[in-house]
Structures are given as C-alpha cells and as structure tokens.
Design an enzyme around this catalytic site. Structure first.
Site, mmCIF file in Angstrom:
data_model
loop_
_atom_site.group_PDB
_atom_site.id
_atom_site.type_symbol
_atom_site.label_atom_id
_atom_site.label_comp_id
_atom_site.label_asym_id
_atom_site.label_seq_id
_atom_site.Cartn_x
_atom_site.Cartn_y
_atom_site.Cartn_z
ATOM 1 N N ARG A 966 -2.323 -45.323 68.098
ATOM 2 C CA ARG A 966 -3.108 -46.544 68.234
ATOM 3 C C ARG A 966 -4.528 -46.290 67.725
ATOM 4 N NH1 ARG A 966 -2.886 -48.382 74.062
ATOM 5 N NH2 ARG A 966 -0.727 -48.863 73.604
ATOM 6 N N ARG A 1035 -10.678 -47.945 76.940
ATOM 7 C CA ARG A 1035 -9.860 -48.162 75.740
ATOM 8 C C ARG A 1035 -10.599 -49.054 74.744
ATOM 9 N NH1 ARG A 1035 -4.137 -47.803 77.457
ATOM 10 N NH2 ARG A 1035 -4.050 -46.005 78.863
ATOM 11 N N LYS A 1100 -6.604 -45.799 83.271
ATOM 12 C CA LYS A 1100 -7.188 -46.434 82.090
ATOM 13 C C LYS A 1100 -8.230 -47.489 82.492
ATOM 14 C CE LYS A 1100 -3.072 -49.286 81.845
ATOM 15 N NZ LYS A 1100 -1.883 -49.512 81.075
ATOM 16 N N LYS A 1102 -10.194 -51.002 80.813
ATOM 17 C CA LYS A 1102 -10.172 -51.920 79.668
ATOM 18 C C LYS A 1102 -11.336 -52.911 79.735
ATOM 19 C CE LYS A 1102 -5.176 -51.765 79.054
ATOM 20 N NZ LYS A 1102 -3.917 -52.526 79.088
ATOM 21 N N CYS A 1321 5.502 -57.736 74.201
ATOM 22 C CA CYS A 1321 5.126 -56.338 73.960
ATOM 23 C C CYS A 1321 6.186 -55.681 73.080
ATOM 24 C CB CYS A 1321 5.001 -55.595 75.270
ATOM 25 S SG CYS A 1321 6.605 -55.245 76.014
ATOM 26 N N CYS A 1327 9.265 -47.921 72.995
ATOM 27 C CA CYS A 1327 8.520 -47.672 74.220
ATOM 28 C C CYS A 1327 9.412 -46.981 75.254
ATOM 29 C CB CYS A 1327 7.977 -48.981 74.794
ATOM 30 S SG CYS A 1327 7.139 -48.675 76.336
ATOM 31 N N CYS A 1366 8.835 -54.206 80.576
ATOM 32 C CA CYS A 1366 8.753 -53.541 81.878
ATOM 33 C C CYS A 1366 7.548 -54.134 82.615
ATOM 34 C CB CYS A 1366 8.622 -52.025 81.696
ATOM 35 S SG CYS A 1366 6.944 -51.462 81.422
ATOM 36 N N CYS A 1370 2.033 -55.042 79.235
ATOM 37 C CA CYS A 1370 1.145 -54.905 78.076
ATOM 38 C C CYS A 1370 0.817 -56.244 77.425
ATOM 39 C CB CYS A 1370 1.758 -53.968 77.041
ATOM 40 S SG CYS A 1370 1.872 -52.283 77.632
HETATM 41 S S1 SF4 Z 1 5.016 -53.669 78.886
HETATM 42 FE FE1 SF4 Z 1 6.267 -51.923 79.336
HETATM 43 S S2 SF4 Z 1 7.901 -52.031 77.851
HETATM 44 FE FE2 SF4 Z 1 6.298 -53.337 77.081
HETATM 45 S S3 SF4 Z 1 5.142 -51.998 75.745
HETATM 46 FE FE3 SF4 Z 1 4.141 -51.987 77.751
HETATM 47 S S4 SF4 Z 1 4.984 -50.201 78.740
HETATM 48 FE FE4 SF4 Z 1 6.353 -50.671 77.039
#
Ligand code: SF4
Length: 1468
Positions: A966, A1035, A1100, A1102, A1321, A1327, A1366, A1370
């Site tokens: 990144r 970040r 982290k 942000k 995401c 991931c 998940c 993100c």
């Molecule tokens: S929300 Fe979870 S699955 Fe999606 S990119 Fe972030 S860590 Fe990975």
C-alpha cells in the site's frame, strides 16, 4: 406382450422407471443400451436425451453395457473402431462435423457388428453421405418407426456382422406414443439364431428379389407388383441382393416380435398411377389422395436393388418423381434419383428429381404435377425448406467466448479475417466453421494474394504505365506486409486502377481489380475449440500447424479446472502447445484473459506479426453460458496457479535475433512444461546461467519447509524418548485466527512448567500414522466457517474421517482430551446450532470411535461467555493436569509470557526485525511470522491466494504467498508521471492490476517476495513511499476531493500532507531495508522515534479531513477527523475535531463494536497537526496494549470517558480547544461527472467499480487511464470511495481528454444510484482475513438488486450499500444505509439504518443471510420505500421510521435492539 410408453411422461417399463422426453431419441437410446455390449455416444454441448436415458438405465436395467461418451466435436468414429464387441452401438446427432468424422472410419467398420443411430433435425444431406459407405442404411420417419428400426438395425448388425446406419428424426410429435418392446425380450431377440429359411443362398446364385416382403404390394394387386410381366426386370448385383435378402429375413423376425409389418418400400395412393412420387424423408403427403398419383416411402435406403425399385413403379406410370429431404445437396442430382434412373433405364418412364420441404399441401402437389406435365426439367422443390432459416442463421457464439473475439476485433479492426467465422455459415453452410474449411479458405486467400503480387509486379514492368500509378504500385509492393500501409496504398491503387479500367482493356488490370480485396495485409485467424485437441490429425489442426502458412489459430479451452478429470480417460487431450512448439517454426502462446489481459494482447499481436503459423491457446473455463463471471475468474485462477494452465509465449523469431524465445508469464508451472523446457537448448542455457530462477520456477516452494518440519518433529520425538520420568505430552492445535494457537501454546508452556516433556504442533504437521505412536495428546481447535476445521487441521480431519469410516481401532494407545473454541451465537438460527464447536465435538467422538481413551471430557470455549472462551478453558485445563498426575505440582516459575505484537515491536530494533534476512531466504515465499507484523509498518501485508489454499495444501506445498503493498499518498493526489509509474509497477511486480483503496491510495496485489524490494524501490523512485501505510502508526491521511473549490482543496490537501509528515515514523529501517541506505542496525540507538517511542501505538490510527457539505471521506469512521470550517469570506478558518471513530468488530464478541467519531472542539489550521499529535499521544499512553481487540482509540475513549480524554489532549497541548462550530454534511458519496473549479480548471469524477484499475473486455480502464496520463498535465485524485478524479484539466487539454474518456468508455456514468453509491473491500482471494467474497461479489448482487430498484422507479436514487468480506470493515460498512459483512462463504450479516452522510451507525438486522434471503428482504423493503418515503427522506432514515430497525445512537449501544424491530424481529 408389448407395453405402451407415453412420450413425455414417467411410465414403468417392466423394471425401469423410465422418463421419455417427447422424441424418438430415448426410444432409440433404450434399444441401443439394452441390445449392445458397448454404447458410444456423442456428447452435446448441453445434456441430451441420449445421455439422460443412459444414466437412467444404468440405475435400473439388469443389462449394463459399457457406455463411452465422446466429447462434443471429438472423433467418435475412432472410439467406435477402438471398442469392438458383439454389438457396438453409436448414437449421436448427425451434424456435418460428426458425419465427416464417421465417414473416414466407415471402411474399417463396414464389416463389423456396428449400429450407428443418427438423429437428424430436418435435413438428410449430411447423413445421406454415409449411404454408399455402409452395407445397410435405414431411415425412420416416425418415433415408432425409429424404435422398430433401432431393433432391426441391432439385429442386422449383430447377426450379419455388418455396419448399419439408422437415421431418424430428432423432433417428433410430442403427443405420439410408442409401443415399446419389453426389456426382457430385447437381448434374447437379438441373440436368437437366424431362421434357417432366411439364410442366404449357399450356391452363390441369387435370384432377383421381387418377393412379397420387398414392397407393400397393393400397387396392382399382385404381390410382386409386376405380375403382368409387361416390364422387364433389371438384374440385381449379387452382393446387394444378398444383403437385401438378409435384410428381409431380419425384417420378418422383427415383424414377428413386434407384430407390425415392415417394408423396405411402402406404397400408398392410386392403384394404377400415372405418376409415382418417391418420398425420402419425413412428410405427411404420403397419405394424400390425388387421382393417378402413388407415393412410395422407403425405410431402407441401402441396399436397394434395382429390381426392388422397379417393382415399386406400376406399369401404368409414365413419370417418377424422386423428392428427397436434402436441403444443401451440392451435386447435380440427389442420391436416390440416380438409382431410380439407372433401375428404370429400360422402362418407358421419365424420372425427375426434387427437394422435399415441409408443409406440403395438396395444391402444391398438383402444381408440381403441372410442372412435370409442362416438361419442366429443373430440379423441383415441394414445400418450404426449413433449412433455409436454420442453415442461414449464424451459429450462436457463447457470450463468454465473445471475450476473445472482441479482443481480436479491437486489435485488428478491419484487418481481422476469421476464416471460419460463424457469419460465413449463412453462405457456406455449417462446414464453414470447420478447421479444414478454414485452412482451405486461407490457402485460397494466400494463393490469390500471391497472384495479385505477381500481377502488380508484371504491371510495374509495363513501360506504358502512368508514372503515378507505377510509383503507387511499387510502394504497395514494398509495403504489402505492413498492416496499415498496405491497406491505405491498396485503396489508392484500386481507385487508380478503376479509373484506368474504363480506358484500358488490359486483362491484368481487370484481374487485379477482381483481386482488390487482397490488397490489405489481413490478420488471418482460425478459431477453434479444445475438441480439436483430442485428435490433432483428424481435426485438421496438424495440417494447419504444418502448413507453414502465415495463419493464426486461436484455440479456446473451456474445460473448467475443477472438471478436468471428468470425461473419457481413453480420450486424452493432446498438449497442442507442446506439439506446436516441437515443430520449431510455430509461434505458440498460452493465455487466459481473466488472468492477464495484457498478456493476451501481447500474444495476439505477436502471433499476428509472426510470419508463419501461430497457435494461441486461450483458457476460458465455464460450464454453461450462464456461468457467473466469478466462477470463470476462480476457475482461471485455480488452473493457472496450480500450473494446469501455464501462461507462456514461444516466439521462434526471437531465436534468430539471439534472444530468448521462451517467455514464462505465470509463476506456476507444470511438470510437462518443465520437461519440455529441459529438452530445449534455450532453457538449458537459461537454467545454467540463472539456476536460482529456473529452480524456483519449476520447484515446489514448500519442500524445504516440509523437510525442516520433519526434522523438528523427529528432534522433539527424540527429546520425548529421553525423558521417561513423566508422561510426554503432545499438544496439537488447529487455528485460523491465532486464538486457538495462543491457547495451545500457553497450555504447552504450563505443561512444561509442571515437568512434562511437551511438544506442540499443528494438526497437519503430524502424520496420521505418527499419531498412532503417541500416548498423551491434547487437542485444541477453533471453528471455521460453517463448522469446518481450521485450515491447518483439514488434512488431519480428512484422514480421521476416513479411518472412522473404516471403523479401525488405530488409537488403542492414545489417551486424549479435546478443547474446542466457537461462538454459540455465530449462527443464530436453531437449525444451524450444530455448527457451534463442530470440529471439536466431531474430533472428540471420532477419537473415541478409533479406540482412543478420553482422559478428560471435552472442554468448550464460547465467545459468548463472560470471559469468552477462557470461561470454558479454566474449567477444562485442571482436568488435564489431574489426568496426567501433575495437578499437585506446584508451579513456582512465572509462566513465560506469550509473544504479542507489543513484544515484536519492542524487539524489532525500530521495525527492522529480520526482514532483510527473510527477503534473502529463497526456501520459502513467506517471511517469518514476527516480520509479517513488522512489514505492515512498511506498508506491506503478507497474504496468500485463498482460492488455491486447499489445492496447495493437498499438494503438500506451502500456500501461494504474495504481498500486498500500500502506498502512502496523503490527500490521495498524484501527478501523471506517478500514475504511469504505478501502472508499470503493477505490471512488472504485481498481478497487472492495482486498486484505489478506501484510504484513497494505491494498493498492489500479488507481489511475490523476490519482487518486493524492486517494487518498493520503484515506488520511491516515483517520489512516493509505503512507510506507515499500514501498522500500528498513523496511516495515510485522506482528504475530501472537492473538485469545485480549488483553493480550499489545495489548502486541505496541504494540511493532510502536513499532518502525515508530522506523524511519520522516524525509523531509518525503511530506507535501510528497502532502499539500501546506510545501515544503522547494530547502532540502533541512533534511531529515535520522538512521537511513537519504541512501542509505537497500541493499534492503527487513521486521520481524515472532510470539507462540508461532502463527507466523502467518512470522517466519523476515523480515529481522528478534521471537519473544515470555512468563514463567510470563503477562507478556511480551521477544523472541528472529531475523535474515536473506528469500524473493526469481531463477530460475536460484544466487547468489540464500531463507533462513529465524537466532536470535541475546534482548532485552527496551524494547531491542527499538534492536535493530531496529542490525540495520538494520549492513545499511545492509554490504549489497551494487552488486548489488540480492545486497543483502538474508540475503546480508550469509551473506557476513559470522552471528557477525560479531551482534558488529557488539552493538557498536552497546553491550551483548550475552542467550541465546535456549525457545519452541515449532506452526502458521503462522490460527485460524479464534470466540474469546473473556481480557477477554471476542469475535473472529471469517474466511476471505478470498487476501485479496481484493470483492463477487461470492453472496459479497458487501465489502458485508458494510462493513455490519459501520457498527455495530462494536471493531477489525479483518488477518493476514499475508491473512485477517481482526473483533475486540473486545462481548456486546451479538455477535448483530448474527453475523447480518450469516451474512447475507453470511462465517461460512462449511466449506472443506477445504488451502484454509484456502492463500495466493497478486496476480500477474496488475497485478503487473509476474508470470510466471504466482497469485491468480486457486490457487483453481482447489485445487478440483482438493481432490478428491484428499477421496478420501483428508484434508478437515480442514491442508496449507500457497502460490503466487506469480514467484520474488520475496510469499506466502512457500519456507516452505510445497508451493509453486508461476511461471515462465511456466501453468508453475510445484514445491517440497516446507517445515516446517508455517514453521521449514524447502522445496526445488525439479520445475523446471517444468503443471496436469496437478501433479495427476499430487500425486494419488498425497497418497494415500500419508493411508495412511503417523504420528500428527501433517505433509505437509512426510512428503515428506522418504517420500524425495521432501531437507530444506533452510540457505538457502545450497537448491539442493543439488534435483529430488527417489532414484526421484523427474528428471534433466535
Ligand atoms: S474488511 Fe476484512 S475481508 Fe475486507 S479487506 Fe478488510 S480485512 Fe479483508
């Protein structure tokens, strides 16, 4: 007794429950199956009644022949030849291709007991080609006849040991019924001895056959039809007479069984007819009653001795008309016509021929008779030829396959010439799509062009030629192979020649004009399927490859990787690539559009340029046309990464230039390719010169690791043996997220502290066999997905289940106990309750079943308990010590502390760890676990390809590791040169694509370890870096993209950069490791982190900067948010400060929750970076470092209290913050389209679905943006919603940029409001934390929800929908109006009620939903919203007002009232 089988119904045939579709096919298939030893059948693109019938019979019939499918397009004839038996039957649909394939084998088959049942649509043209090549040819018009003739054909073939072709019609009247012979009579009938009277004459003399069975003898009332003897009877050929006699015998026997008469030629109509019409094909007209006309319908077409034909023509007849259903017969006369002409040559009759069409009326027959009377001699046609529409229609090209044809069209445009294009079928017939045809066509084109060249050469030599034309022709001659020039000059030449032709009568000029279409240098392609690879010779592929012609062959292989082992093992596909490469002078490429678009382009262009044959093998796996894109993507990836489909290019022309002809474009590679490479000198040299690369390409990366693992296990075992005082203990764990691993490690440490010699390993690290020798084993396992074992325990579980099935007592020595970890509420529905701790419970039961002795009852840890899984663990652990007899041992030493991220940070030497050493280690594609934590601080995440994890595990190799990088790019702004650099980095080091992330920066995926350092160096060369893009630090700072307020944007952008620079870690490790700057390791004291200190932050951090009224950065999702406050004069005055936003949650863990930021005051621009620093410092010092799940700033604030936190910040600042000022947000989505700033510069916000910059068929954004970057002098702004602004465009640039946007369809904003407001995401496949699909699935879900939105009239209404794989969140799902958060593959938590401009959290509405549930919930909801909403009311607000969900007023109360309100509530 015969049984009636109704077509289209289920009915009982003595023993078999038998389903018959409305056609003759199942009936024929049934006879084939019941009467044969071997059944070969041609597969259809979709399932056919043949295969369905065989499948049904295989379950219910007592007879079981060997059934062999032949792939669609394969060489069926060779399979029949290779499988001789007492009766081998073939069934299939008679396409031109199939008939051609069969034809070449009929010489071998004609004296074999073979029955070939061929179904025809409506045209006998193809199948009649076989008539002269086999001893017997039967034709059935009706379904009943098809059944009877199938039996007759089987009998004839078996008894006479001859090939019989039986043609019948595919479609039949659905209402008709068939009298079917019972199963138990079929085989006995076929095996019964021939009746002696029917035996052929043994003296070799055969009398003419005018027997009673030949023709239904009504014609003149005499059995032989010509009893008056006025006509002479022709002498029959003895062979055909003998064959016919055998036929008659079989007919008699069949008739006796079926009780139905059977005739070779059936007559009807007028008794003393003047005209006899022979009808070859299916028709109703045989029943027409027309004065003086008789009809003859043959059911035997070969052998038809002349005497039989003559006997069907009464002496009264003066005209015979032969009408045959051959719609595309290319020779002058139709097949039976010639036989009749020959048979009646000495008769006073005229024989006419014609085509028999459909829908024939009596009127048409009368018209035909008039034509005959009038002496017309042309070939007649009766009725409509249905084939005209069928044969002229263009064959359907599956939509997936259009991906490649589109690319060809795109690259070669007018130059593209597909020699076997489906569009040629209209004019040429089905044969136009075959390789033989295509090759012939190309040869013709090459010859024609060569002739043109010779003509031009001769014209040039003509002294009378005008100088201008002479010069033009010479130029063309020189440039004739140049794609562009040859076309341009060619058309100029044609113009001049055309003008000249009016004055000149030169034959050379006329001929040159005839050949005008050959002036341009065409790109000639033949497109074929993988069916060609089954038989390279028969498919014509060999001839094309060996032809030496400048021709390009594109072969599409559509077999999905996961179906690769299905099908006939006898019929192995040849490796066309290797075959072609072995020719030496053939360009070969293996490509896959859904893996690397760029490689496809490169290969096609190279193939075109190569002077000689080129073969491009293109992978496009799909099982049906409706296969979703996701499936195609996954199958492609599986095939490539497993080495099944290596991507490569072999260009022999490079060899001549001294360059390496072979380019390997995929990192995975199969053994056969390696063997090929080893054979080639070129690669042998490469192997010698760069052994490390070659070894890495061809070796399994995990071997070394496995060896090391084995050694370690042996060492541990030896240690155990040497310590016999206490029982050795083996702790085995299976863990995905690390929690079970942590518990197992702690347990092992405690066991050691009690004096037990203890070993610890994952389930899969120990072989199942090895476990048999163990005595004391404790198992700790977590629960994955839908009750599955964690990844590193799956092989063990498989072996365990297999042993349990065999009921072996293999663990008679084993004393065991199991501890499981799960979440009893993870699956809220009662029917899913068994998923809770399923692996542990199954393990416990299986071990006992396999003979193990349970020394302590299973322990179950539940995330829902007060202390999480610890609650259950505390009860279970003492039982273990007791069972091992060490419960009374007093543990005096302090337990070794488990290694946490905090330890790793502290011991890292300011983020160095052993990263540098790890990069040098070629034995693995991974870094050491502690280094993977540290590299996050450097902007790097280690990942592995989730799609192929299981596959690689099964192969015993380590996961396919790669890295995500990144970039740190404060404010999300870069210039064109930086864009071009990013584009190149993605191609050279990553997977050829890159992503705009929700932190408004670039992210590269698929960077393998050896590319890490070069990639980071290239990023730094572009004056960007990756430092602190991830990790427990501040970040990337993001800011609003606001295209209209140029000055304000400049100010907030500068502010963002300032904050980012102020909070950047100061360690020199980054420069040392990645940029080879001077080492300070060893003197690390010089490294100093003035803000962070050596422990950095607990988690982290942000920061976002928003400019009202747009909240496109979702400022409240950030730990620290600055909301720009603009004075009445339009000048930026400062910022409101928001703290404590954060998205991450752990499913089922109520200690975790999302939180929207709280505003604590106002600061000036100058104060901003110090406010950021102090907010961060208070978190640094007060954040929870003991529990990472509780370490984010949001938890610190809620623990300390917002006011207290604020006071701490102000203490460090030394002054209080000013009171917050008024502001208004009205959206958090991007302003798509064109905008002009105050400075007159233009900005275009384009829609990039989920931020992925990639070239796809018809959507080449990556190339398009690259083209723009090449000419654009302004900037690019990346948005936190993952879209892109092409910014700061001047008036001068505007037209060119607009035209490029249009060219690459990047200006398309014709999407629904729902899609424009969506965000997902990355999730699968890269991931490591993904539990469900996200980026690859959300567009598919939106396709479906869009339909409801359209129906409800909400196409242009924005509804913010977000998805993550998940609960880490993100894509900021907890601030969306509707959101889906992955729980397991295909299963999501559904959330509702978020605020439209990111001001309010949403809440869980359903804990787990699948797609059908999502649609059934959203459909009525959206419809209601359309009807009931108030003016301007947003969807999220409405779902609260309508009573679906309660509002979330603060993060801590997120779980309150979840699951819906009132009638919408679901009680678990
Ligand atoms: S929300 Fe979870 S699955 Fe999606 S990119 Fe972030 S860590 Fe990975």
């Amino acid at each position: 007794m015969l049984m009636i089988i109704k077509m289209g119904e289920r009915t009982l045939d003595s023993q078999v429950l038998f389903f018959l579709p409305p056609a003759a096919v199942p009936s024929v298939a049934r006879i084939s199956y019941l009467g044969s030893d071997v059944v070969v059948y041609a597969q259809q693109p979709s399932s056919s009644a043949f295969s369905e019938t065989y499948a049904l019979l295989s379950k219910g019939s007592s007879h079981s022949p060997r059934v062999i499918p032949v792939p669609y397009g394969g060489d069926a004839g060779s399979t029949v030849v290779r499988n001789p038996s007492n009766l081998t039957t073939f069934t299939g649909v008679a396409t031109s291709q199939l008939v051609n394939r069969l034809l070449v084998h009929l010489a071998d088959l004609s004296h074999q007991p073979v029955a070939l049942h061929l179904a025809v649509e409506d045209d006998l043209s193809d199948v009649l080609l076989l008539r002269s090549a086999v001893p017997y040819f039967l034709l059935s018009q009706t379904a009943q006849e098809a059944h009877d003739n199938a039996l007759l054909a089987s009998r004839l073939a078996r008894i006479e040991k001859k090939a019989v072709v039986h043609a019948f019609y595919l479609s039949q009247d659905p209402a008709s019924s068939i009298e079917d012979v019972p199963e138990d009579k079929v085989l006995p009938f076929l095996l019964a001895k021939k009746h002696s009277s029917s035996a052929p004459s043994t003296n070799g003399h055969v009398t003419p056959l005018n027997g009673a069975n030949g023709v239904s003898g009504h014609v003149n009332g005499h059995a032989n039809g010509h009893a008056n003897g006025t006509l002479s009877t022709p002498i029959d050929d003895p062979t055909s007479a003998q064959l016919f006699k055998a036929y008659e015998a079989a007919v008699m026997e069949t008739g006796a069984l079926l009780r139905r008469p059977k005739r070779a030629l059936s007559s009807s109509g007028a008794p003393a007819a003047h005209t006899v019409i022979f009808l070859v094909g299916r028709t109703e007209i045989a029943t027409a009653a027309i004065d003086g006309v008789a009809f003859v319908t043959p059911s035997l077409l070969s052998p038809l001795p002349p005497s039989k034909l003559v006997s069907a023509v009464p002496p009264s007849a003066t005209n015979v008309i032969v009408l045959e259903q051959v719609f595309k017969w290319s020779t002058k006369w139709t097949p039976l016509y010639l036989d009749l002409v020959s048979a009646t040559q000495s008769q006073p009759v005229r024989v006419h021929d014609g085509i028999l069409g459909d829908n024939v009326s009596e009127v048409e027959i009368l018209k035909l008779l008039q034509k005959v009377e009038s002496g017309e001699t042309a070939r007649f046609q009766l009725g409509v030829i249905p084939g005209q529409s069928t044969t002229s229609s263009t064959p359907h090209v599956p939509k997936q396959e259009a991906a490649y044809t589109k690319i060809l069209e795109h690259i070669f445009k007018d130059r593209l010439d597909v020699a076997n294009s489906p569009s040629l079928v209209a004019a040429q017939g089905e044969i136009a799509t075959t390789p033989e045809f295509a090759l012939g066509r190309v040869r013709g084109q090459v010859d024609a062009r060569q002739e043109l060249v010779s003509l031009v050469e001769s014209l040039i030599e003509d002294p009378t030629l005008e100088p201008a034309l002479h010069s033009l022709l010479s130029q063309w001659l020189l440039a004739k192979d140049d794609p562009t020039k040859s076309s341009r000059l060619g058309s100029e030449v044609v113009n001049q020649l055309t003008q000249l032709s009016s004055k000149s009568s030169s034959p050379a000029i006329r001929r040159a004009l005839d050949l005008a279409k050959h002036f341009p240098a065409l790109s000639k392609w033949i497109i074929g399927s993988d069916a060609w690879s089954y038989d390279l010779g028969a498919s014509g592929l060999h001839h094309a490859i060996a032809s030496g012609l400048d021709i390009n062959i594109l072969i599409l292989d559509t077999l999905p990787y996961s179906s690769r082992t299905s099908g006939d093992p006898q019929r192995r596909k040849q490796d066309v690539g290797l075959y072609a490469m072995n020719h030496g002078d053939v360009y070969v490429a293996s490509v896959a559009v859904f893996s690397s678009y760029a490689q496809v382009l490169q290969a096609l262009v190279e193939a075109d340029r190569f002077k000689g044959p080129s073969v491009v093998l293109a992978y496009l796996p799909y099982s049906s046309e409706s296969s979703p894109a996701l499936e195609v993507l996954k199958e492609t990836k599986l095939a490539i990464d497993a080495g099944y489909w290596p991507l490569y290019r072999w260009n022999p022309s490079k060899d001549a230039k001294g360059e390496e002809p072979f380019s390997l474009d995929s990192d995975a590679i199969k053994n056969d390719l390696r063997q090929f490479l080893d054979r080639q000198n070129h690669l042998s040299q490469l192997t010698r010169s760069t052994p490390a690369i070659a070894a890495e390409l061809v070796s399994n990366l995990g071997d070394t690791i496995r060896e090391a693992r084995k050694k370690r296990a042996q060492q541990s075992y030896n240690d155990l043996l040497s310590n016999l005082d206490a029982p050795p203990l083996l702790v085995l764990y299976a863990s995905d997220g690390g929690a079970a691993e942590k518990k197992a490690k702690r347990l092992a440490n405690r066991a050691k502290a009690r004096g037990l010699p203890t070993t610890i390993a994952t389930f899969d690290a120990l072989t199942f066999e090895g476990l048999k020798d163990e005595e004391h084993v404790v198992f700790v396992t977590s629960t994955a997905g839908q009750g599955e074992p964690p990844q590193n325990g799956r092989s063990f579980f498989k072996a365990l289940n297999a042993a349990a099935l065999r009921e072996e007592k293999v663990f008679s020595n084993l004393k065991f106990s199991v501890f499981g970890m799960g979440d009893s509420h993870y699956w809220p529905r009662a029917e899913d309750a068994h998923y809770y701790n399923k692996p542990a419970k199954e393990l416990d039961a299986r071990l006992e079943k396999l003979g193990g002795e349970r020394v302590a009852d299973i322990g179950l840890g539940d995330d829902q308990d007060a202390d999480g899984s610890e609650t259950g663990y505390k009860i279970w652990e003492p039982k273990i010590w007791k069972a091992l007899g060490v419960d009374s041992v007093e543990v005096t030493e302090a337990e070794p502390e488990p290694i946490t991220n905090e330890h790793i940070k502290a011991a890292s030497g300011f983020l160095r760890g052993t990263i540098a050493e790890g990069l040098e280690d070629n034995s693995t594609g991974a870094l050491a676990p502690s280094d993977t934590q540290l590299t996050k601080f450097h902007g790097i995440y280690q990942q592995d390809d989730r799609d192929i994890r299981d596959e690689r595990q099964a192969q015993g190799v380590e996961p396919a590791y790669s890295f995500m990088i990144r970039v740190r790019m404060p404010g999300g702004v870069c210039n064109s040169s930086q864009w071009l650099d990013m584009d190149q980095i993605a191609d050279e080091h990553g997977n050829g694509t890159f992503k705009i992330t929700t932190r408004a920066t670039f992210q590269f995926h698929g960077v393998i370890k050896r590319h890490l350092k070069p990639a980071i160096q290239d990023i730094n060369r572009a004056l960007l870096d990756t430092l602190a893009a991830c990790g427990d630090v501040n970040r990337n700072v993001i800011c609003s993209s606001i295209p209209t307020l140029s000055k304000l944007h400049r100010q907030v952008f500068e502010f963002s950069k300032e904050v980012s620079e102020h909070l950047i870690p100061q360690t020199s490790a980054y420069h040392e490791i990645w940029l080879d700057k001077k080492l300070v390791a060893g003197e690390a004291v010089k490294d100093f982190e003035p803000i962070y200190g050596e422990f950095y932050l607990p988690r982290k951090f942000k920061v976002a900067v928003a400019v009202p009224p747009t909240n496109d950065v979702d400022v409240f999702a950030n730990d620290l948010g600055f909301i720009a406050i603009v004075g009445p004069d339009g000048e930026l005055e400062g910022f409101n400060v928001s703290i404590g936003g954060g998205m991450g949650v752990t499913h089922g863990n109520k200690k975790t929750y999302p939180r929207a930021g709280s505003i604590i005051g106002f600061c000036t621009i100058e104060q901003g970076k110090y406010v950021a620093e102090k907010v961060m410092l208070v978190q640094r010092d007060h954040g929870n470092r003991a529990d990472r799940k509780n370490a984010r700033l949001k938890y610190t604030i809620d623990r300390m209290g917002l006011d207290v936190y604020k006071v701490e910040v102000e203490k460090l600042l030394g002054y209080p913050l000013q009171p917050a000022r008024a502001y208004t947000f009205d959206r958090n989505i991007d302003d798509f389209g064109w905008h002009t700033g105050e400075d007159g510069r233009h900005h275009f916000t384009m829609f990039v679905e989920n931020g992925r910059i990639v070239d796809e068929p018809g959507r080449e954004f990556k190339t398009g943006l690259k083209e723009i970057a090449k000419i654009h002098n302004g900037t690019f702004r990346l948005t936190a919603n993952q879209h892109l602004l092409i910014s700061d465009i001047t008036n001068e640039e505007l037209p060119r940029i607009k035209s490029l946007l249009a060219k690459y369809r990047m200006d398309n904003l014709e999407f629904s409001g729902l899609r424009l407001s969506s965000s997902a995401c990355v999730a699968f496949p890269t991931c490591g934390l993904a539990m469900a699909e996200s980026e690859r699935y959300l567009p598919i879900l939106i396709d479906k929800v869009e339909k409801v939105v359209e129906e409800s009239g909400l196409r242009h209404d924005s509804i913010v929908m977000r998805m993550t794989g998940c609960p880490n969140g993100c894509a900021r799902p907890y601030l969306a109006e509707v959101a889906f958060v992955g729980k397991a593959p295909g299963s999501y938590a559904m959330l509702l009620g978020g605020g439209y401009y990111g001001q309010r959290l949403n809440k869980i509405y359903r804990e787990s939903v699948t797609e059908p549930e999502i649609l059934s919930i959203l459909t009525p909801m959206i419809k209601r919203y359309a009807l009931e909403r108030k003016e301007g009311e947003r969807f999220g607000d409405w779902t609260i007002r309508a009573g679906y969900i309660a509002p979330t007023t603060e993060g801590r109360l997120w779980y309150d009232r979840m699951g819906g309100e009132g009638e919408h509530q679901v009680v678990a």
